[in-house]
Write an enzyme that holds these catalytic residues in place. Structure first.
Site, mmCIF file in Angstrom:
data_model
loop_
_atom_site.group_PDB
_atom_site.id
_atom_site.type_symbol
_atom_site.label_atom_id
_atom_site.label_comp_id
_atom_site.label_asym_id
_atom_site.label_seq_id
_atom_site.Cartn_x
_atom_site.Cartn_y
_atom_site.Cartn_z
ATOM 1 N N ASP A 199 15.006 -2.339 -6.509
ATOM 2 C CA ASP A 199 14.256 -2.119 -5.729
ATOM 3 C C ASP A 199 14.465 -0.921 -4.359
ATOM 4 O O ASP A 199 13.525 -0.472 -3.874
ATOM 5 C CB ASP A 199 12.534 -2.795 -5.204
ATOM 6 C CG ASP A 199 11.534 -1.861 -5.150
ATOM 7 O OD1 ASP A 199 11.108 -1.562 -6.078
ATOM 8 O OD2 ASP A 199 11.266 -3.054 -4.064
ATOM 9 N N HIS B 122 2.425 4.032 -1.336
ATOM 10 C CA HIS B 122 2.090 2.446 -2.575
ATOM 11 C C HIS B 122 1.429 0.923 -1.424
ATOM 12 O O HIS B 122 1.661 0.521 -0.516
ATOM 13 C CB HIS B 122 3.833 1.795 -2.297
ATOM 14 C CG HIS B 122 4.031 0.391 -3.289
ATOM 15 N ND1 HIS B 122 4.138 0.512 -4.396
ATOM 16 C CD2 HIS B 122 3.935 -1.004 -2.855
ATOM 17 C CE1 HIS B 122 4.015 -0.969 -5.182
ATOM 18 N NE2 HIS B 122 3.875 -1.401 -3.811
ATOM 19 N N LEU B 123 0.471 1.545 -1.753
ATOM 20 C CA LEU B 123 -0.709 0.297 -1.793
ATOM 21 C C LEU B 123 -1.263 -1.167 -2.594
ATOM 22 O O LEU B 123 -1.936 -0.211 -3.603
ATOM 23 C CB LEU B 123 -2.160 0.962 -1.127
ATOM 24 C CG LEU B 123 -1.315 2.689 -0.090
ATOM 25 C CD1 LEU B 123 -2.275 3.257 0.465
ATOM 26 C CD2 LEU B 123 -1.004 2.042 1.968
ATOM 27 N N GLY B 124 -1.133 -1.918 -2.505
ATOM 28 C CA GLY B 124 -1.565 -3.253 -2.307
ATOM 29 C C GLY B 124 -1.563 -4.452 -1.788
ATOM 30 O O GLY B 124 -1.370 -4.201 -0.203
ATOM 31 N N GLY C 226 1.367 -5.463 -1.144
ATOM 32 C CA GLY C 226 2.263 -5.320 -0.465
ATOM 33 C C GLY C 226 2.153 -3.694 0.039
ATOM 34 O O GLY C 226 2.104 -2.600 -0.954
ATOM 35 N N MET D 189 -8.631 -6.274 -0.102
ATOM 36 C CA MET D 189 -8.937 -4.931 -0.193
ATOM 37 C C MET D 189 -10.867 -4.961 -0.236
ATOM 38 O O MET D 189 -11.185 -4.741 -0.120
ATOM 39 C CB MET D 189 -8.658 -4.331 0.284
ATOM 40 C CG MET D 189 -8.999 -2.465 0.724
ATOM 41 S SD MET D 189 -9.351 -2.747 2.102
ATOM 42 C CE MET D 189 -7.512 -2.508 3.582
#
Length: 181
Positions: A8, A69-71, A73, A144
């Site tokens: 990664d 990259h939104l989540g 993490g 969220m």
């Protein structure tokens, strides 16, 4: 069976020294302590998909992107001509944006303060990785979706969590834009 390993952090191997290097003692740097970045598989995919969708005439100018990259993490990546030139995550996934249960960047002095107050390294690790972020700010949830519903219903902790997340996200997008020139 055939097995594959996909690292990664590999996409961030192109970080220039000024983006990869911490201002720490030379001996520490010689030990390999540097910014590695994470979510590279996601950011690389974004770079490849966007490049493939660009019209041929657009190829005259190197493509510059900010991948988000939104989540649970979260990380950002500044991408120029298909290469990572900056990212929000560092030596570990803790650096950078506020996440579901990770704190994101904090002043290292705050961590030293907590250690001096008697918090163990294990307790500190658990707090920063599993008890911080949106969950800690809201005292409700790291999701969220849950926070948006609670904020709409007037939950002050959820409103604070969303405001802090948004502030840090916008600030770091600005930093990625600066890295792209």
């Amino acid at each position: 069976l055939e097995q594959w390993a996909c690292f990664d952090t590999a996409f961030h191997a192109t970080l220039p020294p000024e983006a990869a290097t911490y201002a720490i003692p030379a001996d520490w740097r010689r030990q390999g302590l540097r910014r590695f970045g994470f979510h590279g598989l996601s950011h690389q995919h974004v770079a490849e998909v966007v490049a493939a969708r660009m019209p041929p005439a657009a190829g005259a100018n190197p493509l510059r992107l900010i991948s988000c990259h939104l989540g649970a993490g979260c990380s950002l990546c500044a991408i120029a001509a298909g290469r990572s030139v900056d990212t929000t995550m560092g030596f570990t996934p803790l650096e950078g944006l506020v996440m579901a249960t990770r704190c994101g960047s904090v002043d290292p002095g705050l961590l030293l303060h907590q250690l001096r107050r008697g918090l163990s390294v294990e307790e500190l690790d658990q707090a920063l990785n599993g008890q911080s972020g949106l969950l800690a700010l809201s005292e409700l949830s790291g999701s969220m979706q849950d926070l948006r519903a609670a904020a709409a219903a007037g939950h002050e902790g959820a409103q604070l969590a969303i405001a802090v997340f948004r502030h840090r996200l916008l600030r770091e997008i600005g930093a990625m834009a600066a890295s792209l020139g």
